[in-house]
Write a protein that holds these residues in place. Structure first.
Motif, short mmCIF file in Angstrom:
data_model
loop_
_atom_site.label_atom_id
_atom_site.label_comp_id
_atom_site.label_asym_id
_atom_site.label_seq_id
_atom_site.Cartn_x
_atom_site.Cartn_y
_atom_site.Cartn_z
N ARG A 17 0.85 -1.19 0.00
CA ARG A 17 0.00 0.00 0.00
C ARG A 17 0.89 1.24 0.00
O ARG A 17 1.96 1.23 0.59
N PRO A 18 0.46 2.31 -0.68
CA PRO A 18 1.27 3.52 -0.72
C PRO A 18 1.37 4.18 0.65
O PRO A 18 0.48 4.02 1.49
N GLU A 19 2.46 4.92 0.85
CA GLU A 19 2.61 5.65 2.10
C GLU A 19 1.54 6.72 2.18
O GLU A 19 1.25 7.40 1.20
N PRO A 20 0.90 6.91 3.34
CA PRO A 20 -0.11 7.94 3.46
C PRO A 20 0.45 9.30 3.08
O PRO A 20 1.58 9.64 3.42
N VAL A 21 -0.36 10.10 2.38
CA VAL A 21 0.08 11.43 1.98
C VAL A 21 0.47 12.26 3.19
O VAL A 21 1.38 13.06 3.15
N SER A 22 -0.20 12.05 4.30
CA SER A 22 0.05 12.86 5.49
C SER A 22 1.39 12.56 6.16
O SER A 22 1.91 13.39 6.89
N ALA A 23 1.95 11.39 5.92
CA ALA A 23 3.12 10.97 6.70
C ALA A 23 4.28 11.94 6.57
O ALA A 23 4.86 12.37 7.57
N GLY A 24 4.67 12.31 5.34
CA GLY A 24 5.79 13.21 5.16
C GLY A 24 5.52 14.58 5.73
O GLY A 24 6.41 15.22 6.29
N LEU A 25 4.29 15.06 5.59
CA LEU A 25 3.94 16.39 6.09
C LEU A 25 4.07 16.45 7.61
O LEU A 25 4.65 17.38 8.16
N CYS A 26 3.53 15.46 8.28
CA CYS A 26 3.59 15.45 9.74
C CYS A 26 5.02 15.25 10.24
O CYS A 26 5.39 15.80 11.27
N GLU A 27 5.81 14.47 9.50
CA GLU A 27 7.20 14.24 9.89
C GLU A 27 7.99 15.54 9.86
O GLU A 27 8.78 15.82 10.75
N HIS A 28 7.76 16.35 8.82
CA HIS A 28 8.51 17.59 8.67
C HIS A 28 7.92 18.75 9.46
O HIS A 28 8.61 19.72 9.76
N PHE A 29 6.63 18.66 9.81
CA PHE A 29 5.97 19.73 10.54
C PHE A 29 5.21 19.17 11.74
O PHE A 29 3.97 19.21 11.79
N PRO A 30 5.94 18.63 12.73
CA PRO A 30 5.26 18.03 13.89
C PRO A 30 4.48 19.06 14.71
O PRO A 30 3.63 18.69 15.51
N ASP A 31 4.78 20.35 14.49
CA ASP A 31 4.08 21.40 15.23
C ASP A 31 2.97 22.03 14.39
O ASP A 31 2.62 23.19 14.60
N MET A 32 2.42 21.28 13.46
CA MET A 32 1.39 21.82 12.59
C MET A 32 0.28 22.49 13.38
O MET A 32 -0.27 21.91 14.31
N ALA A 33 -0.04 23.73 12.98
CA ALA A 33 -1.08 24.50 13.67
C ALA A 33 -2.45 24.24 13.04
O ALA A 33 -3.16 25.15 12.65
N VAL A 34 -2.78 22.97 12.93
CA VAL A 34 -4.09 22.55 12.43
C VAL A 34 -4.53 21.39 13.30
O VAL A 34 -3.84 20.37 13.38
N PRO A 35 -5.67 21.52 14.00
CA PRO A 35 -6.15 20.39 14.81
C PRO A 35 -6.35 19.16 13.93
O PRO A 35 -6.91 19.27 12.83
N PRO A 36 -5.89 17.99 14.37
CA PRO A 36 -6.03 16.79 13.55
C PRO A 36 -7.45 16.52 13.07
O PRO A 36 -7.64 16.05 11.95
N ASP A 37 -8.47 16.86 13.88
CA ASP A 37 -9.83 16.57 13.45
C ASP A 37 -10.27 17.45 12.28
O ASP A 37 -11.23 17.14 11.59
N MET A 38 -9.55 18.55 12.04
CA MET A 38 -9.87 19.40 10.89
C MET A 38 -9.34 18.84 9.59
O MET A 38 -9.66 19.33 8.51
N LEU A 39 -8.51 17.80 9.67
CA LEU A 39 -7.91 17.24 8.46
C LEU A 39 -8.77 16.18 7.80
O LEU A 39 -8.47 15.74 6.70
N ALA A 40 -9.85 15.78 8.46
CA ALA A 40 -10.76 14.82 7.84
C ALA A 40 -11.33 15.42 6.57
O ALA A 40 -11.83 16.54 6.57
N GLY A 41 -11.20 14.72 5.46
CA GLY A 41 -11.68 15.21 4.18
C GLY A 41 -10.71 16.14 3.47
O GLY A 41 -11.04 16.72 2.45
N ALA A 42 -9.49 16.26 4.00
CA ALA A 42 -8.51 17.21 3.44
C ALA A 42 -7.53 16.55 2.49
O ALA A 42 -6.46 17.10 2.23
#
Length: 202
Positions: A37-62
């Protein structure tokens, strides 16, 4: 809702697995690719930006926004070229960008969202009308951030960036620079010119 897996079908017929909700950027339980299975699109983003200023629940459907922002991030270091870039990637520009192979701000935005299957046009005026206006506190990855000489007048929009979160964007700033990440929130110049955010729907 934690760990919900979505399958995003794109116009090109490709599919990208995206992990959303509470598990999206949880460092304690990172999202790992599974065999076949392909790596989740989110994986690289979260790895590079662990301090993302977006609540995880807002990413549903993103998922489309995540695809767009990662496409833009892959272009970091590409030269700025006035009038350069389109849905297919960097190009030679026009006028003082004619000898530079790269992107201007709207060319980068067009390319990023083309990767997510959306046609938003190649100019800021078209892109400003290519989706839904988003309140500032609801900005999420991939949303387009616009700046205008007069924030009361959309006709004066002169710059667009692609949101990483509510504070940072990846953009092609100006001649002599390259595609890069900048913090716009809190920057006096950017705050003065911020006119709004758009989430493409095309």
């Amino acid at each position: 809702m934690g760990g919900v897996v979505l399958l995003a079908g794109l116009a090109a017929g490709t599919h990208v697995t995206v992990t959303t909700a509470d598990a999206m950027c949880d460092d304690a339980s990172p999202s790992l690719p599974q065999a076949g299975r392909p790596e989740p699109v989110s994986a690289g983003l979260c790895e590079h930006f662990p301090d993302m200023a977006v609540p995880p629940d807002m990413l549903a459907g993103a998922e489309r926004g995540l695809i767009a922002i990662q496409a833009a991030l892959r272009m970091r270091g590409t030269p700025y070229s006035w009038g350069g870039g389109n849905a297919s990637g960097p190009t030679f520009g026009i006028e003082h960008g004619v000898h530079i192979h790269g992107f201007d701000c709207s060319g980068l935005a067009e390319y990023a969202w083309a990767n997510a299957g959306a046609r938003i046009g190649g100019h800021t005026s078209t892109q400003w009308n290519a989706g839904t206006r988003i309140p500032r506190d609801q900005i999420r990855p991939g949303d387009l951030i616009f700046f205008a000489r007069d924030p009361a007048n959309p006709a004066t929009i002169h710059h667009v960036g692609i949101a990483i979160d509510t504070k940072r964007m990846v953009h092609a700033p100006s001649t002599g620079s390259t595609v890069r990440i900048d913090t716009w929130a809190g920057d006096p110049y950017r705050e003065r010119e911020f006119i709004g955010a758009v989430r493409p729907t095309g």
